[in-house]
Design a protein around this motif. Structure first.
Motif, PDB file in Angstrom:
ATOM      1  N   ARG A  96       0.848  -1.193   0.000  1.00  0.00           N
ATOM      2  CA  ARG A  96       0.000   0.000   0.000  1.00  0.00           C
ATOM      3  C   ARG A  96       0.884   1.245   0.000  1.00  0.00           C
ATOM      4  O   ARG A  96       1.778   1.357   0.835  1.00  0.00           O
ATOM      5  CB  ARG A  96      -0.886   0.030   1.245  1.00  0.00           C
ATOM      6  N   VAL A  97       0.632   2.163  -0.928  1.00  0.00           N
ATOM      7  CA  VAL A  97       1.447   3.377  -1.046  1.00  0.00           C
ATOM      8  C   VAL A  97       0.562   4.607  -0.840  1.00  0.00           C
ATOM      9  O   VAL A  97      -0.458   4.772  -1.513  1.00  0.00           O
ATOM     10  CB  VAL A  97       2.144   3.460  -2.416  1.00  0.00           C
ATOM     11  N   TYR A  98       0.974   5.459   0.099  1.00  0.00           N
ATOM     12  CA  TYR A  98       0.258   6.690   0.420  1.00  0.00           C
ATOM     13  C   TYR A  98       1.199   7.879   0.236  1.00  0.00           C
ATOM     14  O   TYR A  98       2.412   7.717   0.208  1.00  0.00           O
ATOM     15  CB  TYR A  98      -0.228   6.671   1.875  1.00  0.00           C
ATOM     16  N   ALA A  99       0.619   9.077   0.140  1.00  0.00           N
ATOM     17  CA  ALA A  99       1.452  10.270  -0.031  1.00  0.00           C
ATOM     18  C   ALA A  99       0.889  11.442   0.753  1.00  0.00           C
ATOM     19  O   ALA A  99      -0.337  11.631   0.839  1.00  0.00           O
ATOM     20  CB  ALA A  99       1.556  10.646  -1.504  1.00  0.00           C
ATOM     21  N   ALA A 100       1.796  12.214   1.337  1.00  0.00           N
ATOM     22  CA  ALA A 100       1.468  13.513   1.903  1.00  0.00           C
ATOM     23  C   ALA A 100       2.245  14.524   1.079  1.00  0.00           C
ATOM     24  O   ALA A 100       3.476  14.559   1.126  1.00  0.00           O
ATOM     25  CB  ALA A 100       1.860  13.587   3.371  1.00  0.00           C
ATOM     26  N   ILE A 101       1.545  15.301   0.277  1.00  0.00           N
ATOM     27  CA  ILE A 101       2.179  16.221  -0.664  1.00  0.00           C
ATOM     28  C   ILE A 101       2.050  17.654  -0.164  1.00  0.00           C
ATOM     29  O   ILE A 101       0.945  18.127   0.120  1.00  0.00           O
ATOM     30  CB  ILE A 101       1.533  16.108  -2.061  1.00  0.00           C
ATOM     31  N   ARG A 102       3.188  18.339  -0.039  1.00  0.00           N
ATOM     32  CA  ARG A 102       3.151  19.757   0.323  1.00  0.00           C
ATOM     33  C   ARG A 102       3.180  20.566  -0.967  1.00  0.00           C
ATOM     34  O   ARG A 102       4.151  20.553  -1.706  1.00  0.00           O
ATOM     35  CB  ARG A 102       4.342  20.154   1.196  1.00  0.00           C
ATOM     36  N   ALA A 103       2.085  21.256  -1.218  1.00  0.00           N
ATOM     37  CA  ALA A 103       1.993  22.070  -2.422  1.00  0.00           C
ATOM     38  C   ALA A 103       2.656  23.421  -2.180  1.00  0.00           C
ATOM     39  O   ALA A 103       2.465  24.053  -1.150  1.00  0.00           O
ATOM     40  CB  ALA A 103       0.531  22.268  -2.823  1.00  0.00           C
ATOM     41  N   ALA A 104       3.441  23.857  -3.160  1.00  0.00           N
ATOM     42  CA  ALA A 104       4.162  25.120  -3.027  1.00  0.00           C
ATOM     43  C   ALA A 104       3.222  26.319  -3.109  1.00  0.00           C
ATOM     44  O   ALA A 104       3.531  27.387  -2.596  1.00  0.00           O
ATOM     45  CB  ALA A 104       5.232  25.219  -4.112  1.00  0.00           C
ATOM     46  N   GLN A 105       2.055  26.133  -3.738  1.00  0.00           N
ATOM     47  CA  GLN A 105       1.098  27.221  -3.903  1.00  0.00           C
ATOM     48  C   GLN A 105      -0.290  26.728  -3.527  1.00  0.00           C
ATOM     49  O   GLN A 105      -0.512  25.528  -3.304  1.00  0.00           O
ATOM     50  CB  GLN A 105       1.106  27.712  -5.351  1.00  0.00           C
ATOM     51  N   GLU A 106      -1.240  27.675  -3.454  1.00  0.00           N
ATOM     52  CA  GLU A 106      -2.613  27.316  -3.122  1.00  0.00           C
ATOM     53  C   GLU A 106      -3.272  26.524  -4.250  1.00  0.00           C
ATOM     54  O   GLU A 106      -4.208  25.775  -4.032  1.00  0.00           O
ATOM     55  CB  GLU A 106      -3.442  28.571  -2.819  1.00  0.00           C
ATOM     56  N   SER A 107      -2.758  26.679  -5.471  1.00  0.00           N
ATOM     57  CA  SER A 107      -3.297  25.934  -6.602  1.00  0.00           C
ATOM     58  C   SER A 107      -3.022  24.444  -6.425  1.00  0.00           C
ATOM     59  O   SER A 107      -1.980  24.048  -5.907  1.00  0.00           O
ATOM     60  CB  SER A 107      -2.668  26.421  -7.905  1.00  0.00           C
ATOM     61  N   THR A 108      -3.966  23.610  -6.880  1.00  0.00           N
ATOM     62  CA  THR A 108      -3.833  22.157  -6.709  1.00  0.00           C
ATOM     63  C   THR A 108      -3.324  21.446  -7.960  1.00  0.00           C
ATOM     64  O   THR A 108      -3.158  20.232  -7.939  1.00  0.00           O
ATOM     65  CB  THR A 108      -5.198  21.547  -6.318  1.00  0.00           C
ATOM     66  N   GLU A 109      -3.104  22.184  -9.038  1.00  0.00           N
ATOM     67  CA  GLU A 109      -2.767  21.535 -10.307  1.00  0.00           C
ATOM     68  C   GLU A 109      -1.451  20.756 -10.236  1.00  0.00           C
ATOM     69  O   GLU A 109      -1.339  19.639 -10.727  1.00  0.00           O
ATOM     70  CB  GLU A 109      -2.723  22.571 -11.433  1.00  0.00           C
ATOM     71  N   GLN A 110      -0.415  21.367  -9.656  1.00  0.00           N
ATOM     72  CA  GLN A 110       0.871  20.680  -9.581  1.00  0.00           C
ATOM     73  C   GLN A 110       0.772  19.448  -8.688  1.00  0.00           C
ATOM     74  O   GLN A 110       1.364  18.405  -8.986  1.00  0.00           O
ATOM     75  CB  GLN A 110       1.955  21.628  -9.061  1.00  0.00           C
ATOM     76  N   ALA A 111       0.032  19.570  -7.592  1.00  0.00           N
ATOM     77  CA  ALA A 111      -0.146  18.434  -6.695  1.00  0.00           C
ATOM     78  C   ALA A 111      -0.879  17.299  -7.412  1.00  0.00           C
ATOM     79  O   ALA A 111      -0.568  16.122  -7.207  1.00  0.00           O
ATOM     80  CB  ALA A 111      -0.913  18.857  -5.447  1.00  0.00           C
ATOM     81  N   ARG A 112      -1.834  17.658  -8.249  1.00  0.00           N
ATOM     82  CA  ARG A 112      -2.566  16.637  -9.003  1.00  0.00           C
ATOM     83  C   ARG A 112      -1.624  15.895  -9.944  1.00  0.00           C
ATOM     84  O   ARG A 112      -1.671  14.667 -10.049  1.00  0.00           O
ATOM     85  CB  ARG A 112      -3.706  17.270  -9.800  1.00  0.00           C
ATOM     86  N   GLY A 113      -0.749  16.652 -10.632  1.00  0.00           N
ATOM     87  CA  GLY A 113       0.201  16.019 -11.532  1.00  0.00           C
ATOM     88  C   GLY A 113       1.137  15.075 -10.806  1.00  0.00           C
ATOM     89  O   GLY A 113       1.465  13.989 -11.302  1.00  0.00           O
ATOM     90  N   THR A 114       1.566  15.455  -9.612  1.00  0.00           N
ATOM     91  CA  THR A 114       2.440  14.599  -8.809  1.00  0.00           C
ATOM     92  C   THR A 114       1.722  13.323  -8.401  1.00  0.00           C
ATOM     93  O   THR A 114       2.299  12.229  -8.443  1.00  0.00           O
ATOM     94  CB  THR A 114       2.919  15.362  -7.557  1.00  0.00           C
ATOM     95  N   ALA A 115       0.450  13.445  -8.016  1.00  0.00           N
ATOM     96  CA  ALA A 115      -0.335  12.268  -7.627  1.00  0.00           C
ATOM     97  C   ALA A 115      -0.491  11.309  -8.804  1.00  0.00           C
ATOM     98  O   ALA A 115      -0.398  10.087  -8.640  1.00  0.00           O
ATOM     99  CB  ALA A 115      -1.706  12.701  -7.110  1.00  0.00           C
ATOM    100  N   VAL A 116      -0.714  11.852  -9.980  1.00  0.00           N
ATOM    101  CA  VAL A 116      -0.858  11.009 -11.176  1.00  0.00           C
ATOM    102  C   VAL A 116       0.432  10.241 -11.442  1.00  0.00           C
ATOM    103  O   VAL A 116       0.410   9.038 -11.756  1.00  0.00           O
ATOM    104  CB  VAL A 116      -1.244  11.870 -12.394  1.00  0.00           C
ATOM    105  N   ARG A 117       1.582  10.914 -11.307  1.00  0.00           N
ATOM    106  CA  ARG A 117       2.869  10.243 -11.534  1.00  0.00           C
ATOM    107  C   ARG A 117       3.110   9.148 -10.508  1.00  0.00           C
ATOM    108  O   ARG A 117       3.634   8.074 -10.825  1.00  0.00           O
ATOM    109  CB  ARG A 117       4.004  11.268 -11.520  1.00  0.00           C
ATOM    110  N   LEU A 118       2.727   9.412  -9.259  1.00  0.00           N
ATOM    111  CA  LEU A 118       2.880   8.388  -8.221  1.00  0.00           C
ATOM    112  C   LEU A 118       1.999   7.180  -8.509  1.00  0.00           C
ATOM    113  O   LEU A 118       2.426   6.032  -8.330  1.00  0.00           O
ATOM    114  CB  LEU A 118       2.521   8.974  -6.848  1.00  0.00           C
ATOM    115  N   HIS A 119       0.780   7.447  -8.941  1.00  0.00           N
ATOM    116  CA  HIS A 119      -0.140   6.358  -9.275  1.00  0.00           C
ATOM    117  C   HIS A 119       0.457   5.470 -10.367  1.00  0.00           C
ATOM    118  O   HIS A 119       0.453   4.236 -10.265  1.00  0.00           O
ATOM    119  CB  HIS A 119      -1.477   6.951  -9.730  1.00  0.00           C
ATOM    120  N   LYS A 120       1.014   6.093 -11.401  1.00  0.00           N
ATOM    121  CA  LYS A 120       1.607   5.333 -12.499  1.00  0.00           C
ATOM    122  C   LYS A 120       2.841   4.552 -12.037  1.00  0.00           C
ATOM    123  O   LYS A 120       3.070   3.416 -12.478  1.00  0.00           O
ATOM    124  CB  LYS A 120       1.964   6.273 -13.645  1.00  0.00           C
TER     125      LYS A 120
END
Length: 220
Positions: A96-120
């Protein structure tokens, strides 16, 4: 989530690897908060606490039931390589793989891209991507360490982290854990992430974080 279709079922995790990439005060704070909450709920429920894997041990065969990655949302090639190496070193089939992502900005787009890469990445290693939390609060959140966990400043973060705690304790995705526990599965997006922003307006939030960080530095 796709993980549900792939057999996202609860599993009691015996060993967990908590990994910060890169090393930073903010990411260490997220892992500390998560582990502290997991330990507190284990004491309250009288259940066994999963054993953390020794990251410094030179045991090439060390495998964990679960992996929690604390990472930044802006991941360069070097960071992505380090994440892949961590998955290879500690993960096995069905980990099981989980993530706690600290986003550099209030926007969620970069965090979403990181989550997609982790999923893959999890799919490539035949591991189970179970989602996580994206903290869209900028830098300096380590200064919250001594603030009340359910106070005004930390409460949104703590409520999101508690959903991650529940998923780790159940050994399944956040979405599945929310469904099983009667929680709000609607707060989990298509990438398996719960995104959280500060309760205060951005200018006020950043001013408070700057002041808290300055005070923390003066206390060292």
């Amino acid at each position: 989530m796709e993980t549900t279709a792939r057999g996202d079922v609860p599993k009691t995790l015996q060993t967990i690897a908590y990994i910060s990439i890169p090393d930073s005060a903010d990411l260490e704070f997220l892992l500390w908060d998560l582990q502290d909450a997991i330990a507190a709920y284990a004491r309250l429920s009288g259940t066994a606490l999963p054993r953390p894997v020794d990251l410094k041990a030179n045991d090439a065969g060390s495998v964990a039931d679960g992996i929690v990655l604390a990472i930044e949302d802006v991941a360069d090639d070097e960071t992505l390589t380090a994440i892949e190496q961590a998955l290879e070193r500690f993960g096995g089939t069905g980990t099981r793989v989980y993530a706690a992502i600290r986003a550099a900005q209030e926007s969620t787009e970069q965090a979403r891209g990181t989550a997609v890469r982790l999923h893959k990445a999890c799919e490539r290693h035949d591991q189970l991507w179970c989602g996580g939390v994206a903290i869209c609060a900028g830098s300096g959140i380590a200064a919250l360490r001594h603030s009340p966990r359910m106070g005004l400043l930390r409460r949104p973060l703590s409520e999101a982290m508690d959903k991650l705690v529940g998923a780790v304790r159940m050994g399944c995705s956040i979405e599945h854990a929310q469904l099983l526990g009667g929680g709000n599965a609607g707060s989990v997006d298509a990438d398996g992430m719960v995104r959280v922003k500060p309760a205060l307006p951005a200018p006020i939030w950043h001013a408070i974080m700057k002041r808290l960080s300055t005070r923390a530095q003066s206390d060292i």
